[in-house]
Scaffold this motif. Sequence first.
Motif, mmCIF file in Angstrom:
data_model
loop_
_atom_site.group_PDB
_atom_site.id
_atom_site.type_symbol
_atom_site.label_atom_id
_atom_site.label_comp_id
_atom_site.label_asym_id
_atom_site.label_seq_id
_atom_site.Cartn_x
_atom_site.Cartn_y
_atom_site.Cartn_z
ATOM 1 N N ALA A 1 0.831 -1.205 0.000
ATOM 2 C CA ALA A 1 0.000 0.000 0.000
ATOM 3 C C ALA A 1 0.869 1.259 0.000
ATOM 4 C CB ALA A 1 -0.922 -0.007 1.220
ATOM 5 N N PHE A 2 1.944 1.222 0.772
ATOM 6 C CA PHE A 2 2.879 2.351 0.811
ATOM 7 C C PHE A 2 3.528 2.560 -0.554
ATOM 8 C CE2 PHE A 2 7.363 3.616 1.295
ATOM 9 C CZ PHE A 2 7.190 4.889 1.833
ATOM 10 N N ARG A 3 3.915 1.468 -1.192
ATOM 11 C CA ARG A 3 4.551 1.556 -2.516
ATOM 12 C C ARG A 3 3.591 2.122 -3.546
ATOM 13 N NH1 ARG A 3 4.196 -1.614 -6.937
ATOM 14 N NH2 ARG A 3 3.021 -3.236 -5.839
ATOM 15 N N GLU A 4 2.342 1.683 -3.512
ATOM 16 C CA GLU A 4 1.369 2.151 -4.491
ATOM 17 C C GLU A 4 1.100 3.645 -4.348
ATOM 18 O OE1 GLU A 4 -1.982 -0.343 -3.872
ATOM 19 O OE2 GLU A 4 -1.153 -2.046 -4.999
ATOM 20 N N GLN A 5 1.113 4.145 -3.119
ATOM 21 C CA GLN A 5 0.862 5.563 -2.898
ATOM 22 C C GLN A 5 2.093 6.409 -3.197
ATOM 23 O OE1 GLN A 5 -0.806 6.456 0.931
ATOM 24 N NE2 GLN A 5 -2.502 5.033 0.710
ATOM 25 N N THR A 6 3.278 5.887 -2.905
ATOM 26 C CA THR A 6 4.505 6.666 -3.032
ATOM 27 C C THR A 6 5.119 6.556 -4.414
ATOM 28 O OG1 THR A 6 4.923 6.218 -0.692
ATOM 29 C CG2 THR A 6 6.745 7.115 -1.961
ATOM 30 N N MET B 1 9.203 -7.518 -0.125
ATOM 31 C CA MET B 1 7.892 -7.866 0.409
ATOM 32 C C MET B 1 6.794 -6.983 -0.175
ATOM 33 S SD MET B 1 8.829 -8.559 4.430
ATOM 34 C CE MET B 1 7.129 -8.997 4.830
ATOM 35 N N ALA B 2 7.141 -5.720 -0.477
ATOM 36 C CA ALA B 2 6.149 -4.795 -1.017
ATOM 37 C C ALA B 2 5.902 -5.012 -2.506
ATOM 38 C CB ALA B 2 6.601 -3.354 -0.775
ATOM 39 N N GLY B 3 6.712 -5.870 -3.154
ATOM 40 C CA GLY B 3 6.508 -6.153 -4.566
ATOM 41 C C GLY B 3 7.061 -5.110 -5.509
ATOM 42 N N VAL B 4 8.086 -4.374 -5.074
ATOM 43 C CA VAL B 4 8.716 -3.389 -5.964
ATOM 44 C C VAL B 4 9.351 -4.124 -7.142
ATOM 45 C CG1 VAL B 4 10.524 -1.642 -6.148
ATOM 46 C CG2 VAL B 4 9.152 -1.801 -4.053
ATOM 47 N N PRO B 5 9.117 -3.688 -8.388
ATOM 48 C CA PRO B 5 9.749 -4.337 -9.544
ATOM 49 C C PRO B 5 11.269 -4.249 -9.460
ATOM 50 C CG PRO B 5 7.961 -2.892 -10.245
ATOM 51 C CD PRO B 5 8.183 -2.611 -8.799
#
Length: 224
Positions: A112-117, A142-146
């Motif tokens: 969720a943090f990654r999607e917003q930032t 863990m956040a799924g960053v490419p």
Amino acid sequence: MDRSRLRARVVAGAALVVVAAAALVSSPDAVLSRAAWLVADPVRLVAVTVALAAVRPLLAWPTTLLAVLLGYGLGPSGFPFALALVTLTSVPPYLLARRFGRTGRVADAGEAFREQTGDVRSVVASRLVPAPSDVVSVAAGMAGVPLWAFLLGTAIGEIPWVIVGILAGSSAETLAAGDLAGAADLRVVVAAMLVAVLLLGPTVYGWYADRRTGADGAVFGGDQ
């Protein structure tokens, strides 16, 4: 318990055992004590730092060690090589977390943090905070960053810390003392954190505004 979860736990357990055993028999100070021997031959220095970059995640050593050694041996000209090694040595923890850590509340919060930032901005901001490098790598996985965003964000966010390591390595006194923790100038730490705050400020404000709007809507809805 299904096989995938069992395999993940076995891999995680084995990794912890290896890290614990390596930490008991080795330390960055042991490498720094042989720095003069390493830098006597540029080929040897490059080979050893590449090898250290490959095994560093298992030993849980700071990434700054690579920059310090290259700064001692190559001076400021070692910056591009040091930045490349620091970036690449962060990949194994990221891949492990991306493969086995994509479930749970922590992973959901990170995503969720990654999607917003944003992918790159979230990694850059996290790197600028003086937190352990491997913790940031695991969180990004863990956040799924490419992978491309992880590499780019890591390369940008690690620039100030690599510069600090290179400059510290150029100082024979700092290297002899083996003081990696004291290598970072307080001004660099403060400046990096300010940049991180500026990068995350819009996201935090947007998150607060959304929650405030939702709370106000709930209150008004309850009065009707």
